[in-house]
Design an enzyme around this catalytic site. Structure first.
Site, mmCIF file in Angstrom:
data_model
loop_
_atom_site.group_PDB
_atom_site.id
_atom_site.type_symbol
_atom_site.label_atom_id
_atom_site.label_comp_id
_atom_site.label_asym_id
_atom_site.label_seq_id
_atom_site.Cartn_x
_atom_site.Cartn_y
_atom_site.Cartn_z
ATOM 1 N N HIS A 226 -12.350 1.825 4.821
ATOM 2 C CA HIS A 226 -11.669 2.978 4.240
ATOM 3 C C HIS A 226 -12.711 4.011 3.824
ATOM 4 C CE1 HIS A 226 -8.297 0.066 3.713
ATOM 5 N NE2 HIS A 226 -7.622 1.143 4.076
ATOM 6 N N TYR B 229 0.594 -1.292 9.960
ATOM 7 C CA TYR B 229 0.404 -1.916 8.653
ATOM 8 C C TYR B 229 1.616 -1.595 7.757
ATOM 9 C CZ TYR B 229 -1.849 -3.009 4.196
ATOM 10 O OH TYR B 229 -2.160 -3.540 2.970
ATOM 11 N N LYS C 243 4.199 -4.105 5.764
ATOM 12 C CA LYS C 243 4.314 -4.124 4.302
ATOM 13 C C LYS C 243 5.735 -3.799 3.852
ATOM 14 C CE LYS C 243 0.511 -5.768 3.143
ATOM 15 N NZ LYS C 243 0.486 -7.059 2.425
ATOM 16 N N SER D 64 0.839 -1.186 0.000
ATOM 17 C CA SER D 64 0.000 0.000 0.000
ATOM 18 C C SER D 64 0.877 1.239 0.000
ATOM 19 C CB SER D 64 -0.869 -0.041 1.255
ATOM 20 O OG SER D 64 -0.962 1.215 1.856
ATOM 21 N N SER D 65 0.285 2.356 -0.399
ATOM 22 C CA SER D 65 1.067 3.597 -0.473
ATOM 23 C C SER D 65 1.407 4.145 0.920
ATOM 24 C CB SER D 65 0.312 4.646 -1.285
ATOM 25 O OG SER D 65 -0.939 4.906 -0.703
ATOM 26 N N CYS D 66 0.840 3.550 1.979
ATOM 27 C CA CYS D 66 1.159 4.050 3.324
ATOM 28 C C CYS D 66 2.564 3.644 3.782
ATOM 29 C CB CYS D 66 0.105 3.630 4.344
ATOM 30 S SG CYS D 66 0.184 1.885 4.713
HETATM 31 P P1 GDP Z 1 -5.859 6.510 4.910
HETATM 32 O O1 GDP Z 1 -5.740 6.856 3.447
HETATM 33 O O2 GDP Z 1 -4.874 5.476 5.340
HETATM 34 O O3 GDP Z 1 -5.824 7.746 5.776
HETATM 35 O O4 GDP Z 1 -7.238 5.749 5.097
HETATM 36 P P2 GDP Z 1 -8.797 6.082 5.083
HETATM 37 O O5 GDP Z 1 -9.378 5.654 3.766
HETATM 38 O O6 GDP Z 1 -9.384 5.444 6.288
HETATM 39 O O7 GDP Z 1 -8.944 7.661 5.255
HETATM 40 C C1 GDP Z 1 -8.666 8.564 4.227
HETATM 41 C C2 GDP Z 1 -9.070 9.972 4.621
HETATM 42 O O8 GDP Z 1 -10.493 10.069 4.606
HETATM 43 C C3 GDP Z 1 -8.632 10.417 6.018
HETATM 44 O O9 GDP Z 1 -8.264 11.779 5.949
HETATM 45 C C4 GDP Z 1 -9.919 10.269 6.832
HETATM 46 O O10 GDP Z 1 -9.963 11.127 7.954
HETATM 47 C C5 GDP Z 1 -10.958 10.690 5.798
HETATM 48 N N1 GDP Z 1 -12.329 10.245 6.086
HETATM 49 C C6 GDP Z 1 -13.424 11.036 6.034
HETATM 50 N N2 GDP Z 1 -14.517 10.359 6.417
HETATM 51 C C7 GDP Z 1 -14.130 9.093 6.671
HETATM 52 C C8 GDP Z 1 -14.820 7.919 7.108
HETATM 53 O O11 GDP Z 1 -16.020 7.910 7.342
HETATM 54 N N3 GDP Z 1 -14.083 6.774 7.256
HETATM 55 C C9 GDP Z 1 -12.734 6.758 6.987
HETATM 56 N N4 GDP Z 1 -12.074 5.600 7.121
HETATM 57 N N5 GDP Z 1 -12.044 7.861 6.625
HETATM 58 C C10 GDP Z 1 -12.728 9.007 6.457
#
Ligand code: GDP
Length: 315
Positions: A181, A138, A142, A109-111
């Site tokens: 996500h 994670y 990875k 993953s890109s993280c």
């Molecule tokens: P990330 O890319 O590893 O940070 O994974 P996420 O997909 O969980 O979050 C991406 C971004 O979307 C972050 O800035 C979160 O705060 C934002 N976000 C906004 N609303 C939501 C939500 O309902 N769920 C999640 N998971 N992220 C959210």
């Protein structure tokens, strides 16, 4: 060039969103797809994995099995994210060496990149700075997986490669309201708000972070492409090369779902990494690029959600 034609190909993690998409994509490759149910094989148990691989003798392996989740899941289940992912990777990679697998592709993953990596993030940015704390567990697992593939190539000459996709969405996603996500969380939240006639939908964080989103069938296509055309020690990025703010992303989903209400930002929730756009020039120069626009991908995603709503994981 490595051809999958006529090969026994194991998709580890075939029940997950990415594994399902790879299995769908492999239907066009004239190969035999091997899968095994979680109830029959626990990928975190080394002896079981080695025995299964010795019996089944896969020739190519896609490692799409992983403990995955969104920003909240990662942050609240650190031991699970670190241990399960390390165990799955090392068991399959060592099992592949013992079973003389010809080619293996590990997905990450890109993280894996430092929180403050310069954008877009090139493959060489790996291990040049501190990680984002919300997904470090994670990420460390990875990064270890990438290093295992490199080490096995150097020491044993194994043709093991790794691909690092950006944020993925599509059919088969996990729609758990807290642990998913952002695409799944928002699609579901807007859909439920529309049905309930709610006035607003809450989006976590400030809406300012930038994210890149890749449709899962594009990722599966890239994985097959890399399996057949890439054999280098260095991991390779898989993305679209374009990103969007979470605020704009939420507005797009609102439009696709047809929710007429407001979007409210809950700033008590974390933003995570401010931006994580991948540099995809290495993959592009090999001749692959993503074909699905964000708009059409999200429309297909919502259509799938509507058909499968009710039997979804995470409900
Ligand atoms: P990330 O890319 O590893 O940070 O994974 P996420 O997909 O969980 O979050 C991406 C971004 O979307 C972050 O800035 C979160 O705060 C934002 N976000 C906004 N609303 C939501 C939500 O309902 N769920 C999640 N998971 N992220 C959210």
């Amino acid at each position: 060039m490595y051809s999958l034609k006529g090969k026994r190909v194991w998709v580890a993690g075939h029940r997950g969103m990415v594994g399902q998409a790879i299995a769908r994509r492999l239907e066009r490759e004239e190969c035999t797809v091997l899968t095994v149910a979680r109830s029959e094989l626990d990928l975190t148990r080394q002896a079981e994995v080695e025995d299964w691989m010795a019996q089944q003798r896969p020739q190519a392996v896609f490692v799409a099995a992983a403990k995955v989740g969104g920003i909240y899941a990662n942050d609240s289940l650190p031991a699970t994210f670190l241990y399960d992912n390390l165990a799955i990777e090392q068991n399959i990679i060592e099992g592949a060496r013992r079973a003389e697998v010809e080619k293996l592709l590990l997905l990450g993953s890109s993280c894996i990149y430092p929180r403050d990596a310069s954008q877009p993030m090139v493959e060489e940015a790996l291990l040049t700075g501190p990680l984002e704390s919300t997904n470090q567990w994670y990420a460390i697992a990875k990064i270890s997986g990438i290093m295992l593939c490199r080490a096995y190539r150097r020491q044993y000459g194994s043709d093991f490669i790794s691909a690092m996709p950006t944020n993925v969405y599509g059919p088969g996603d996990n729609f758990h309201p807290e642990y998913s996500h952002v695409p799944a969380a928002l699609l579901r939240r807007f859909h439920e708000a529309k049905n309930a006639g709610a006035e607003s939908v809450t989006v976590w964080g400030t809406g300012r972070p930038m994210r890149e989103f890749l449709y899962v069938d594009d990722l599966a296509d890239a994985c097959v492409f890399l399996m057949e055309n890439y054999s280098e020690e260095h991991h390779i990025n898989v993305g679209t090369g374009r990103d969007i703010s979470i605020g704009e992303f939420a507005a797009t989903i609102r439009e696709i779902v047809g929710f007429p209400g407001e979007i409210v930002f809950d700033t008590s929730r974390p933003d995570g990494t401010p931006r994580k756009l991948l540099d995809v020039s290495a993959l592009c120069s090999l001749g692959w690029s993503a074909q699905t626009s964000l708009r059409s991908g999200l429309e297909a995603y919502y259509e799938w959600f509507l058909k499968n709503h009710g039997q979804l994981r995470g409900n």
